[in-house]
Motif scaffolding. Structure first.
Motif: not given
Length: 83
Positions: A6-11, A15-24
């Motif tokens: 669950s810790e890895e999934a949270s990380e 990371e996915n959220k940050a990458l999506r923001r950078r892509l936008e």
């Protein structure tokens, strides 16, 4: 195949959220550059995508004294660390 904790999934989700923001942000920046290029083309006849060859007449064009000098400055709207 190993199980994801669950810790890895949270990380990974973070990371996915940050990458999506950078892509936008990158897509918005690209759209801004395209709009700027369209304005320069339509208003001033400057084509940023055109790369004149050194021997072409366009690159050796003489300026006339009554011809306005146009300079273009690209300003970064986002901190450089985002992309």
């Amino acid at each position: 195949m190993s199980r994801v904790t669950s810790e890895e999934a949270s990380e990974l989700l973070s990371e996915n959220k940050a990458l999506r923001r950078r892509l936008e942000e990158a897509l918005l920046r690209l759209e801004g550059y395209e709009i700027m290029g369209d304005i320069l083309q339509e208003e001033y006849g400057i084509d940023l995508l055109k790369n004149p060859q050194p021997d072409s007449p366009a690159s050796q064009r003489k300026t006339h004294s009554n011809e306005p000098i146009v300079s273009v400055r690209v300003v970064r709207l986002y901190p450089s660390g985002l992309l």
